[in-house]
Design a protein around this motif. Sequence first.
Motif, PDB file in Angstrom:
ATOM      1  N   LEU A 197       1.015  -1.472   0.283  1.00 41.94           N
ATOM      2  CA  LEU A 197       0.105   0.293   0.532  1.00 41.94           C
ATOM      3  C   LEU A 197       0.940   1.066  -0.151  1.00 41.94           C
ATOM      4  CD1 LEU A 197      -2.863   1.839   0.215  1.00 41.94           C
ATOM      5  CD2 LEU A 197      -2.303   1.456   2.552  1.00 41.94           C
ATOM      6  N   SER A 198       1.860   1.729   0.815  1.00 39.90           N
ATOM      7  CA  SER A 198       2.552   2.435   0.882  1.00 39.90           C
ATOM      8  C   SER A 198       3.415   2.453  -0.230  1.00 39.90           C
ATOM      9  CB  SER A 198       3.476   2.504   1.817  1.00 39.90           C
ATOM     10  OG  SER A 198       5.015   1.547   1.879  1.00 39.90           O
ATOM     11  N   HIS A 199       3.790   1.241  -1.345  1.00 32.51           N
ATOM     12  CA  HIS A 199       4.743   1.751  -1.860  1.00 32.51           C
ATOM     13  C   HIS A 199       3.469   2.520  -3.172  1.00 32.51           C
ATOM     14  CE1 HIS A 199       7.195   0.201  -5.563  1.00 32.51           C
ATOM     15  NE2 HIS A 199       5.836   0.464  -6.459  1.00 32.51           N
ATOM     16  N   ASP A 200       2.758   1.624  -3.468  1.00 33.80           N
ATOM     17  CA  ASP A 200       1.538   2.109  -4.498  1.00 33.80           C
ATOM     18  C   ASP A 200       1.109   3.770  -4.168  1.00 33.80           C
ATOM     19  OD1 ASP A 200       1.390  -0.005  -5.689  1.00 33.80           O
ATOM     20  OD2 ASP A 200      -0.461  -0.510  -4.914  1.00 33.80           O
ATOM     21  N   ARG A 201       1.101   4.145  -3.394  1.00 35.29           N
ATOM     22  CA  ARG A 201       0.831   6.301  -2.657  1.00 35.29           C
ATOM     23  C   ARG A 201       2.017   6.739  -2.920  1.00 35.29           C
ATOM     24  NH1 ARG A 201      -2.983   6.371   3.070  1.00 35.29           N
ATOM     25  NH2 ARG A 201      -3.489   8.207   1.958  1.00 35.29           N
ATOM     26  N   MET A 202       3.499   6.145  -2.319  1.00 31.52           N
ATOM     27  CA  MET A 202       4.610   6.649  -2.541  1.00 31.52           C
ATOM     28  C   MET A 202       4.474   6.981  -4.958  1.00 31.52           C
ATOM     29  SD  MET A 202       6.828   8.259  -1.185  1.00 31.52           S
ATOM     30  CE  MET A 202       6.517  10.200  -2.289  1.00 31.52           C
ATOM     31  N   GLN A 203       4.210   6.000  -5.267  1.00 29.82           N
ATOM     32  CA  GLN A 203       4.706   5.913  -6.689  1.00 29.82           C
ATOM     33  C   GLN A 203       3.449   6.778  -6.531  1.00 29.82           C
ATOM     34  OE1 GLN A 203       7.138   4.150  -8.343  1.00 29.82           O
ATOM     35  NE2 GLN A 203       5.919   5.544 -10.189  1.00 29.82           N
ATOM     36  N   ASP A 204       2.312   6.965  -6.985  1.00 24.51           N
ATOM     37  CA  ASP A 204       0.882   7.801  -7.226  1.00 24.51           C
ATOM     38  C   ASP A 204       1.352   9.142  -6.641  1.00 24.51           C
ATOM     39  OD1 ASP A 204      -0.429   5.300  -8.054  1.00 24.51           O
ATOM     40  OD2 ASP A 204      -1.351   5.439  -6.369  1.00 24.51           O
ATOM     41  N   GLY A 205       1.833   9.558  -5.151  1.00 23.23           N
ATOM     42  CA  GLY A 205       2.321  10.766  -4.976  1.00 23.23           C
ATOM     43  C   GLY A 205       3.456  11.308  -6.361  1.00 23.23           C
ATOM     44  N   LEU A 206       4.642  10.523  -6.958  1.00 19.89           N
ATOM     45  CA  LEU A 206       5.491  10.922  -8.075  1.00 19.89           C
ATOM     46  C   LEU A 206       5.208  10.973  -9.332  1.00 19.89           C
ATOM     47  CD1 LEU A 206       8.538   8.208  -6.918  1.00 19.89           C
ATOM     48  CD2 LEU A 206       8.655  10.897  -6.620  1.00 19.89           C
ATOM     49  N   ALA A 207       4.381  10.362  -9.239  1.00 19.02           N
ATOM     50  CA  ALA A 207       2.708  10.423 -10.994  1.00 19.02           C
ATOM     51  C   ALA A 207       2.694  12.084 -10.636  1.00 19.02           C
ATOM     52  CB  ALA A 207       2.513   9.146 -11.465  1.00 19.02           C
ATOM     53  N   ASP A 208       1.946  12.452  -9.991  1.00 20.22           N
ATOM     54  CA  ASP A 208       1.294  13.997  -9.536  1.00 20.22           C
ATOM     55  C   ASP A 208       1.793  15.131  -9.426  1.00 20.22           C
ATOM     56  OD1 ASP A 208      -1.679  12.199  -9.361  1.00 20.22           O
ATOM     57  OD2 ASP A 208      -1.563  12.391  -6.745  1.00 20.22           O
ATOM     58  N   VAL A 209       3.140  14.525  -9.469  1.00 18.78           N
ATOM     59  CA  VAL A 209       4.056  15.488  -8.770  1.00 18.78           C
ATOM     60  C   VAL A 209       5.317  15.647 -10.464  1.00 18.78           C
ATOM     61  CG1 VAL A 209       7.070  16.441  -8.281  1.00 18.78           C
ATOM     62  CG2 VAL A 209       4.633  15.840  -6.222  1.00 18.78           C
ATOM     63  N   TRP A 210       5.160  14.882 -11.436  1.00 21.44           N
ATOM     64  CA  TRP A 210       5.631  14.673 -12.505  1.00 21.44           C
ATOM     65  C   TRP A 210       5.670  15.625 -13.155  1.00 21.44           C
ATOM     66  CZ3 TRP A 210       9.915  13.166 -10.750  1.00 21.44           C
ATOM     67  CH2 TRP A 210      11.269  13.150 -11.447  1.00 21.44           C
ATOM     68  N   PRO A 211       4.241  15.989 -13.947  1.00 19.79           N
ATOM     69  CA  PRO A 211       4.428  16.561 -14.881  1.00 19.79           C
ATOM     70  C   PRO A 211       4.817  18.103 -14.429  1.00 19.79           C
ATOM     71  CG  PRO A 211       2.166  15.059 -14.182  1.00 19.79           C
ATOM     72  CD  PRO A 211       3.315  15.131 -13.263  1.00 19.79           C
ATOM     73  N   TYR A 212       5.339  18.274 -13.265  1.00 19.39           N
ATOM     74  CA  TYR A 212       5.974  20.048 -12.970  1.00 19.39           C
ATOM     75  C   TYR A 212       6.665  20.389 -13.367  1.00 19.39           C
ATOM     76  CZ  TYR A 212       0.364  20.470 -11.781  1.00 19.39           C
ATOM     77  OH  TYR A 212      -0.350  20.335 -11.996  1.00 19.39           O
ATOM     78  N   VAL A 213       7.389  18.725 -13.752  1.00 21.19           N
ATOM     79  CA  VAL A 213       9.113  19.012 -13.364  1.00 21.19           C
ATOM     80  C   VAL A 213      10.014  19.889 -14.419  1.00 21.19           C
ATOM     81  CG1 VAL A 213      10.982  17.398 -12.843  1.00 21.19           C
ATOM     82  CG2 VAL A 213       9.168  16.763 -11.472  1.00 21.19           C
ATOM     83  N   ASP A 214       9.001  19.697 -15.317  1.00 21.00           N
ATOM     84  CA  ASP A 214      10.372  20.006 -17.006  1.00 21.00           C
ATOM     85  C   ASP A 214      10.275  21.902 -16.659  1.00 21.00           C
ATOM     86  OD1 ASP A 214      10.670  17.293 -17.740  1.00 21.00           O
ATOM     87  OD2 ASP A 214       9.319  17.732 -19.118  1.00 21.00           O
ATOM     88  N   GLU A 215       9.289  22.147 -16.130  1.00 21.91           N
ATOM     89  CA  GLU A 215       9.065  23.451 -16.250  1.00 21.91           C
ATOM     90  C   GLU A 215      10.454  24.353 -15.330  1.00 21.91           C
ATOM     91  OE1 GLU A 215       5.678  25.926 -14.771  1.00 21.91           O
ATOM     92  OE2 GLU A 215       5.459  24.402 -13.369  1.00 21.91           O
ATOM     93  N   LEU A 216      10.515  23.762 -13.990  1.00 20.72           N
ATOM     94  CA  LEU A 216      12.041  24.156 -13.442  1.00 20.72           C
ATOM     95  C   LEU A 216      13.011  24.287 -13.973  1.00 20.72           C
ATOM     96  CD1 LEU A 216      11.339  21.101 -10.277  1.00 20.72           C
ATOM     97  CD2 LEU A 216      10.156  23.741 -10.638  1.00 20.72           C
ATOM     98  N   PHE A 217      13.555  23.864 -15.514  1.00 16.11           N
ATOM     99  CA  PHE A 217      14.568  23.405 -15.257  1.00 16.11           C
ATOM    100  C   PHE A 217      14.953  24.529 -16.293  1.00 16.11           C
ATOM    101  CE2 PHE A 217      13.914  19.483 -13.600  1.00 16.11           C
ATOM    102  CZ  PHE A 217      14.901  19.804 -12.587  1.00 16.11           C
ATOM    103  N   ASP A 218      14.088  25.237 -17.685  1.00 13.88           N
ATOM    104  CA  ASP A 218      14.142  26.243 -18.296  1.00 13.88           C
ATOM    105  C   ASP A 218      15.074  26.302 -19.650  1.00 13.88           C
ATOM    106  OD1 ASP A 218      13.746  28.441 -19.773  1.00 13.88           O
ATOM    107  OD2 ASP A 218      15.097  30.042 -18.693  1.00 13.88           O
ATOM    108  N   ASP A 219      15.419  24.618 -19.821  1.00 15.08           N
ATOM    109  CA  ASP A 219      16.281  24.512 -20.933  1.00 15.08           C
ATOM    110  C   ASP A 219      17.645  23.856 -20.462  1.00 15.08           C
ATOM    111  OD1 ASP A 219      14.473  23.468 -22.473  1.00 15.08           O
ATOM    112  OD2 ASP A 219      14.506  25.767 -23.052  1.00 15.08           O
ATOM    113  N   ASP A 220      17.956  23.662 -18.863  1.00 11.94           N
ATOM    114  CA  ASP A 220      19.527  23.992 -18.365  1.00 11.94           C
ATOM    115  C   ASP A 220      19.444  22.518 -17.818  1.00 11.94           C
ATOM    116  OD1 ASP A 220      20.952  23.624 -16.423  1.00 11.94           O
ATOM    117  OD2 ASP A 220      21.276  25.390 -16.029  1.00 11.94           O
ATOM    118  N   ALA A 221      20.305  22.100 -19.128  1.00 12.20           N
ATOM    119  CA  ALA A 221      20.761  21.306 -19.434  1.00 12.20           C
ATOM    120  C   ALA A 221      21.469  19.695 -18.347  1.00 12.20           C
ATOM    121  CB  ALA A 221      21.716  20.239 -20.487  1.00 12.20           C
TER     122      ALA A 221
END
Length: 277
Positions: A197-221
């Motif tokens: 249960l905790s594994h699934d909820r942690m995986q879901d938490g990452l999935a909910d956050v991940w769509p907002y990750v790319d905008e943090l970097f502004d093409d800074d490879a």
Amino acid sequence: MSFDNAYEALTEENDARWAFGTGFADPLAGMDTSVPSGVDAGELARSCLWLGDDALIMSHRLQEWCAAAPELEDEVALANIGLDLLGQARLLLARAAKADPGMVPVVDQSDEDALAFFRDAEDFHNVRLVELGGGDFAFLMARLLVFATWRLALLQRLANAPDPVLAAIAVKGVKELTYHRDYAARWVVRLGDGTALSHDRMQDGLADVWPYVDELFDDDAELRAEFDAVIAQVCAAGTLQIPVVSRIPEQAGHTEHLEPLLAEMQSVARAHPDATW
């Protein structure tokens, strides 16, 4: 203070002003806040404003977990992390106001409080990641891990900024964010490598956050590569998969979560604009 200069005081580990923001009217009092030669005042102010907004909004989201965390120890930890970020926000917004007073929305109040409490949602420049509402504890830890890992890498670079005030703020912030990142990472591993249960909820938490990750970097490879390496290590330890999800489309404004957050955070200051405390 028993320091040779104000910058040593600002980076001293036992300086309680940073953590609690009380007992002094100006967080940059005694420091030379003139903009160094060769530094663009407007660009400096904007950088400090954006960094300050990120810290301010994330701090508010963390404080919402007081009395809601799974254990008392974690309530204290989250409150302290929130206070660290609030201290960063106060110093960064104060630096922005000093560098370019024209950005302050209240004519007779050119300080960090005016920037925090008297701007509307459209005038904030925080990343959308920090303003998201709701979610469970796993979502909170996923967001904190992403935020702290990204911000730590940013402030490590700013420790050598040409503006000595910003550089001093960054040096102090690096120490704090190292703990923030490690605290979140321990929980991500603990939940990911725990029960089904905790594994699934942690995986879901990452999935909910991940769509907002790319905008943090502004093409800074380079920054993204450093971030990805840390996240990959944490996910591997927690038997978690790095999500493969679509990026949230770019938009001109914020999410629907920011306005209600600001309405709560700014309510007292706007109801009593001349009050002091």
